[in-house]
Design a protein around this motif. Sequence first.
Motif, PDB file in Angstrom:
ATOM      1  N   LEU A 159      -7.163   4.901  -6.188  1.00 21.44           N
ATOM      2  CA  LEU A 159      -8.448   5.540  -5.833  1.00 21.44           C
ATOM      3  C   LEU A 159      -8.240   6.724  -4.901  1.00 21.44           C
ATOM      4  O   LEU A 159      -7.181   6.872  -4.279  1.00 21.44           O
ATOM      5  N   PHE A 160      -9.285   7.559  -4.839  1.00 24.46           N
ATOM      6  CA  PHE A 160      -9.354   8.649  -3.857  1.00 24.46           C
ATOM      7  C   PHE A 160     -10.436   8.314  -2.853  1.00 24.46           C
ATOM      8  O   PHE A 160     -11.537   7.887  -3.231  1.00 24.46           O
ATOM      9  N   GLN A 161     -10.146   8.549  -1.558  1.00 25.04           N
ATOM     10  CA  GLN A 161     -11.207   8.442  -0.559  1.00 25.04           C
ATOM     11  C   GLN A 161     -11.118   9.618   0.409  1.00 25.04           C
ATOM     12  O   GLN A 161     -10.032  10.060   0.792  1.00 25.04           O
ATOM     13  N   ALA A 162     -12.299  10.119   0.798  1.00 24.94           N
ATOM     14  CA  ALA A 162     -12.374  11.187   1.796  1.00 24.94           C
ATOM     15  C   ALA A 162     -12.811  10.578   3.123  1.00 24.94           C
ATOM     16  O   ALA A 162     -13.629   9.660   3.161  1.00 24.94           O
ATOM     17  N   ILE A 163     -12.238  11.098   4.195  1.00 32.00           N
ATOM     18  CA  ILE A 163     -12.473  10.569   5.535  1.00 32.00           C
ATOM     19  C   ILE A 163     -12.932  11.712   6.439  1.00 32.00           C
ATOM     20  O   ILE A 163     -12.210  12.719   6.584  1.00 32.00           O
ATOM     21  N   HIS A 164     -14.122  11.547   7.035  1.00 26.28           N
ATOM     22  CA  HIS A 164     -14.593  12.582   7.966  1.00 26.28           C
ATOM     23  C   HIS A 164     -13.981  12.318   9.341  1.00 26.28           C
ATOM     24  O   HIS A 164     -14.440  11.450  10.086  1.00 26.28           O
ATOM     25  N   GLN A 165     -12.964  13.112   9.639  1.00 21.46           N
ATOM     26  CA  GLN A 165     -12.134  12.840  10.821  1.00 21.46           C
ATOM     27  C   GLN A 165     -12.912  12.896  12.128  1.00 21.46           C
ATOM     28  O   GLN A 165     -12.574  12.218  13.101  1.00 21.46           O
ATOM     29  N   MET A 180      -8.335  13.742   2.849  1.00 21.86           N
ATOM     30  CA  MET A 180      -8.430  13.064   1.551  1.00 21.86           C
ATOM     31  C   MET A 180      -7.220  12.138   1.402  1.00 21.86           C
ATOM     32  O   MET A 180      -6.090  12.563   1.642  1.00 21.86           O
ATOM     33  N   HIS A 181      -7.488  10.884   1.032  1.00 22.01           N
ATOM     34  CA  HIS A 181      -6.400   9.928   0.801  1.00 22.01           C
ATOM     35  C   HIS A 181      -6.263   9.646  -0.688  1.00 22.01           C
ATOM     36  O   HIS A 181      -7.254   9.335  -1.350  1.00 22.01           O
ATOM     37  N   SER A 182      -5.048   9.731  -1.177  1.00 14.26           N
ATOM     38  CA  SER A 182      -4.746   9.299  -2.537  1.00 14.26           C
ATOM     39  C   SER A 182      -4.014   7.970  -2.414  1.00 14.26           C
ATOM     40  O   SER A 182      -2.935   7.915  -1.814  1.00 14.26           O
ATOM     41  N   LEU A 183      -4.618   6.903  -2.931  1.00 15.51           N
ATOM     42  CA  LEU A 183      -4.087   5.561  -2.661  1.00 15.51           C
ATOM     43  C   LEU A 183      -3.643   4.835  -3.917  1.00 15.51           C
ATOM     44  O   LEU A 183      -4.279   4.946  -4.974  1.00 15.51           O
ATOM     45  N   ASN A 184      -2.557   4.099  -3.774  1.00 13.60           N
ATOM     46  CA  ASN A 184      -2.082   3.190  -4.815  1.00 13.60           C
ATOM     47  C   ASN A 184      -1.779   1.864  -4.114  1.00 13.60           C
ATOM     48  O   ASN A 184      -0.959   1.822  -3.212  1.00 13.60           O
ATOM     49  N   VAL A 208       0.858  -1.191   0.000  1.00  9.81           N
ATOM     50  CA  VAL A 208       0.000   0.000   0.000  1.00  9.81           C
ATOM     51  C   VAL A 208       0.892   1.239   0.000  1.00  9.81           C
ATOM     52  O   VAL A 208       1.832   1.336   0.793  1.00  9.81           O
ATOM     53  N   ARG A 209       0.573   2.170  -0.899  1.00 11.56           N
ATOM     54  CA  ARG A 209       1.221   3.484  -0.872  1.00 11.56           C
ATOM     55  C   ARG A 209       0.106   4.520  -0.756  1.00 11.56           C
ATOM     56  O   ARG A 209      -0.822   4.516  -1.577  1.00 11.56           O
ATOM     57  N   ALA A 210       0.192   5.358   0.287  1.00 15.62           N
ATOM     58  CA  ALA A 210      -0.900   6.310   0.530  1.00 15.62           C
ATOM     59  C   ALA A 210      -0.343   7.701   0.800  1.00 15.62           C
ATOM     60  O   ALA A 210       0.613   7.853   1.573  1.00 15.62           O
ATOM     61  N   THR A 211      -0.945   8.697   0.156  1.00 12.97           N
ATOM     62  CA  THR A 211      -0.643  10.088   0.478  1.00 12.97           C
ATOM     63  C   THR A 211      -1.864  10.652   1.194  1.00 12.97           C
ATOM     64  O   THR A 211      -2.971  10.634   0.644  1.00 12.97           O
ATOM     65  N   LEU A 212      -1.652  11.116   2.428  1.00 11.94           N
ATOM     66  CA  LEU A 212      -2.760  11.594   3.253  1.00 11.94           C
ATOM     67  C   LEU A 212      -2.762  13.122   3.230  1.00 11.94           C
ATOM     68  O   LEU A 212      -1.828  13.755   3.732  1.00 11.94           O
ATOM     69  N   VAL A 213      -3.802  13.684   2.625  1.00  8.86           N
ATOM     70  CA  VAL A 213      -3.948  15.145   2.580  1.00  8.86           C
ATOM     71  C   VAL A 213      -4.875  15.505   3.739  1.00  8.86           C
ATOM     72  O   VAL A 213      -6.079  15.247   3.681  1.00  8.86           O
ATOM     73  N   ARG A 214      -4.298  16.055   4.791  1.00  7.19           N
ATOM     74  CA  ARG A 214      -5.036  16.147   6.058  1.00  7.19           C
ATOM     75  C   ARG A 214      -5.583  17.542   6.310  1.00  7.19           C
ATOM     76  O   ARG A 214      -4.922  18.548   6.004  1.00  7.19           O
ATOM     77  N   ARG A 215      -6.746  17.600   6.928  1.00  3.42           N
ATOM     78  CA  ARG A 215      -7.341  18.902   7.271  1.00  3.42           C
ATOM     79  C   ARG A 215      -6.471  19.584   8.345  1.00  3.42           C
ATOM     80  O   ARG A 215      -5.883  18.921   9.201  1.00  3.42           O
ATOM     81  N   GLY A 220       2.474  12.418   4.339  1.00  4.86           N
ATOM     82  CA  GLY A 220       1.421  13.295   4.845  1.00  4.86           C
ATOM     83  C   GLY A 220       1.591  14.741   4.383  1.00  4.86           C
ATOM     84  O   GLY A 220       2.705  15.237   4.196  1.00  4.86           O
ATOM     85  N   LEU A 221       0.461  15.394   4.184  1.00  2.00           N
ATOM     86  CA  LEU A 221       0.414  16.838   3.896  1.00  2.00           C
ATOM     87  C   LEU A 221      -0.665  17.422   4.787  1.00  2.00           C
ATOM     88  O   LEU A 221      -1.629  16.727   5.125  1.00  2.00           O
TER      89      LEU A 221
END
Length: 337
Positions: free
Chosen positions: A295-301, A221-225, A161-168, A211-212
């Motif tokens: 895929l992109f997924q949004a997460i309500h923290q 928002m997660h950008s996942l590969n 899993v490779r994930a970029t987490l774009v965080r609020r 992380g950003l």
Amino acid sequence: MLKVGINGYGTIGKRVADAVAAQPDMDVCGVSKASPDFGADGAVRRGYALYSAREDRLSAFRDAGYDVAGTSEDLIEESDVVVDATPGGIGAENRPRYEAAGTPAIFQGKEADDLVETSFNARANFEAAEGAEYVRVVSCNTTGISRLVAPLEEAYGVEKVRATLVRRGGDPDQTGRGPINDILPDPITVPSHHGPDVNTIFPDLSIDTMGLTVPTTLMHMHSLNIELESEPTSAEVRELLAEESRIFVVEDDLAIDGTGKLRELARDRGRPRGDLWENCVWGESINVQDSELYLFQAIHQESDVIPENVDAIRAMTGLADGDESMQTTDEALGIGL
Ligand code: NAD
């Protein structure tokens, strides 16, 4: 009915209290707060017994006109289980108090994994918390990744899993947080600490994260590969994820282009506080190329960990097995968009 105390009645604690109150097999026996602010007002209006986190703050609550039931020590004694939703680090200070009272406790994402017998995600490792006294519900981001990885692992096997987490930057009520006009690599070092946190749920998973932090309060928002061990089609993955009750595959014709419209959808559907308990995966973004899934997924923290806290209570106390617990929680809250 199982008596559940909520120690720390902020963003997470107030939502856990309402979720517990909605269940058929448990009740809120009280909530504990550090200060008599609008949160205390909200607790009283919802009919929850209010406790002061500290003895020396009792007078502050009484001076503000609150009829306080006691201190958090009293709440811990009164409870069959406590959900500790205090700010990060305070849970560790509280653990000896739970031990002294013989009250099992659930901690939240900011606490260390070694504070507890197991970290928890209902879909991925419910059994690990069965009969445990101290459990940690993993962070909002780790919850989001775990819910996604569990069905993919079962159906196809996951290589990496490779994930970029774009965080609020902060929650809507966190007026002191930022940035207000910047994009921060956060942490700057790569890979970030989020991958090892996912490994508290999936010890053998190969995962790297970055992380950003950005100027929004609405969602992450997660950008996942994800490299899979087999080669499903994009349509098959989409179907698999759509079957998961805590994953909302955002259909193309809803024309939802970002987190703002997702939260608006939640408000339109009458969700309490506009909460989105589910991972929100854009159906159009699901794309498999040579066994690599994107895929992109949004997460309500503020809300994705809430059903997990309810399920952790059932796992620890033996009220139900995993499937039954998740189904009960989902029905009581109205999960599934
Ligand atoms: P918060 O600051 O919104 O709420 C914390 C509450 O605890 C406040 O009401 C505060 O008055 C109270 N408090 C402070 N000290 C206390 C004490 N000693 N005893 C009892 N109450 C006390 O924090 P939050 O965002 O709800 O976070 C709580 C935990 O949940 C943290 O571990 C956090 O990492 C985790 N979490 C937060 C989010 C999120 O996005 N907010 C998401 C997932 C997990």
